[in-house]
Each structure stands twice: as C-alpha cells, then as structure tokens.
Design an enzyme around this catalytic site. Structure first.
Site, short mmCIF file in Angstrom:
data_model
loop_
_atom_site.label_atom_id
_atom_site.label_comp_id
_atom_site.label_asym_id
_atom_site.label_seq_id
_atom_site.Cartn_x
_atom_site.Cartn_y
_atom_site.Cartn_z
CG HIS A 4 -1.65 -1.28 1.41
ND1 HIS A 4 -1.24 -2.25 2.31
CD2 HIS A 4 -2.75 -1.79 0.79
CE1 HIS A 4 -2.06 -3.29 2.24
NE2 HIS A 4 -2.97 -3.05 1.33
NE ARG A 24 -8.24 17.87 6.15
CZ ARG A 24 -9.10 17.08 6.80
NH1 ARG A 24 -8.67 16.25 7.72
NH2 ARG A 24 -10.37 17.13 6.52
NE ARG A 87 -8.61 10.98 13.22
CZ ARG A 87 -9.25 11.51 12.19
NH1 ARG A 87 -8.64 11.60 11.02
NH2 ARG A 87 -10.48 11.96 12.31
CB VAL A 88 -4.01 16.60 11.51
CG1 VAL A 88 -3.03 17.00 12.60
CG2 VAL A 88 -3.25 16.06 10.31
CB SER A 90 -12.95 16.69 9.99
OG SER A 90 -13.23 15.53 9.21
CB SER A 203 -15.90 19.01 9.85
OG SER A 203 -16.42 17.73 10.19
CG ASP A 204 -20.24 17.27 11.03
OD1 ASP A 204 -21.06 16.56 11.64
OD2 ASP A 204 -19.13 16.88 10.67
#
Length: 238
Positions: A4, A24, A87-88, A90, A203-204
C-alpha cells in the site's frame, strides 16, 4: 515498499502527520513544509516528506475508517520506522459547548469497533494518546493562543449510524468529538511500540446541523495543523 506504500526505505521521517483525506495531506505538505517531496502515491493515498522549521516531518493520508488507517499506520511503523503518528482530522460534535471549527485534542478514544478487542484477546483496551505528545500539543496551543478542548473522542465504525440515540449517551459521558479513526491508530501504536495522538477540528455539529464544506475541510483547519507541527518541535526539546 509495502502493498500500500511505494516509498523506498528511509523516505519517511520519524514523525508523520496523518489526515484522512490525501488532498489534505497535499495541502499540508505544500502549505507548511519546506521542500516537500512526494514519496508515495499508491491508490492516490499521497504521502510527502519535507521539513518544518528545519525539522524533517512527513505527512500522509490514511483514508476513512479504522480498517484503512490501521493498514497505513501499521506499515509506517513496522516497515518505515515511524515513531510518532499525529492524526489531524475532522470530527462531529454533540455537546453544546463544542462548536464548529473548534480544535479537540483526543486524550482517549471510545469506540464501537471490535478491532482493539481482537488485538487484545477480547478484553477492553484503553485507547489513549501518548501523554508527552498530548502535553506538547496543549502547550503548543497555549503558545499560539488557540483555545482547545481536551478529552475523549468516539471512533465510530458507521458514518451513517442507525443508532442516533447513542449521541445522547455520548453527550452524557462528555464525548467531545465523533470521528472514525483515533481508537484504531492508538491501538496500532500500542501494539507495535510507537506513540500516537489525534487532533481534530470540528467540521459539523450533529445537534445543530451546522457544517463546513468539503473544500473547507481540505484547505483550511490550519490551527490544528499549526498545533501539530509546533508540538513536534516541543516534543524534541523534552
């Protein structure tokens, strides 16, 4: 190389920032890193290595969900010698005091996934961040005068969950954000002797329905990235 990741040995730094979206990752590399070099592109899961204020750092996408992020994080650790993963990503919010675009530092991650139970012989595993990395992230936020929430995330297997009443339980238990990867990354890091931290931008809002666009999620959320990068430098000084 792995099935991978098509990067050669030594292509990755010892610290890798990992957003879910490979675009991103591209944005982070081109915006924040000096001399970013594309080192892997299998399945368009882009990975780059460059430097931030003279410190060698990599960034690579991990896809959506625990199965995907577990593959990439495991291979980075065991095949490329990565020591720290940040980890960055949303997340969604359920609490009224957590707002869209707020930044969350995930000290721990609850989950409805069974992956850590499979790893841990059907026992509960406390999926937690590395304390030193979390401490450095909190300090980096303070230095930049960025308000952050610090506490538990919830890593869900289903994006479109039929169990909407679970959001009430999450709110009762003080869950700060709902996402799909942190518990898996914390489990992989523990299994293979690495360190990990999740920093998320809301993000929401699941309650109010307020949300950001896919373009915003790709090309903004800069405060989260700045905290992550500065925390690496602080961690080096410990």
């Amino acid at each position: 190389m792995t099935p991978h990741i098509n990067a050669p040995a030594g292509a990755f730094a010892d610290v890798v920032l990992m957003p879910g979206d490979p675009l991103r990752a591209k944005y982070i590399a081109e915006t924040f890193l000096d001399q970013p070099e594309l080192v892997t592109d299998v399945r368009n899961m882009l990975g780059y290595t460059g430097s931030y204020k003279g410190r060698r750092i990599s960034v690579m996408g991990h896809g959506m969900g625990i199965p995907s992020c577990s593959i990439y994080s495991k291979e980075l650790i065991t095949e490329y010698g990565v020591k720290k993963i940040i980890r960055v990503g949303s997340c969604g919010a359920v609490r009224q005091d957590v707002h869209v675009r707020d930044v969350i530092i995930g000290l721990g991650a609850c989950t409805d996934s069974k992956v850590n139970r499979i790893r841990f012989r059907d026992n509960d595993f406390a999926a937690i961040a590395d304390f030193g990395m979390a401490q450095a992230a909190v300090q980096a936020a303070k230095n930049k005068k960025i308000k952050v929430h610090v506490g538990n995330l919830f890593s869900a297997d289903l994006f479109y969950t039929p169990d909407v009443e679970m959001f009430d339980v999450m709110e009762k238990y003080g869950i700060l954000g709902v996402e799909m990867e942190a518990a898996g990354i914390y489990g992989v890091a523990a299994e293979f002797g690495a360190k990990a931290l999740s920093i998320c931008t809301v993000s929401d809002h699941i309650r109010s329905g307020e949300q950001t666009s896919s373009e915003e999620r790709q090309t903004t959320f800069n405060e989260m990235i700045e905290i992550a990068l500065e925390s690496v430098l602080l961690g080096d000084n410990d």
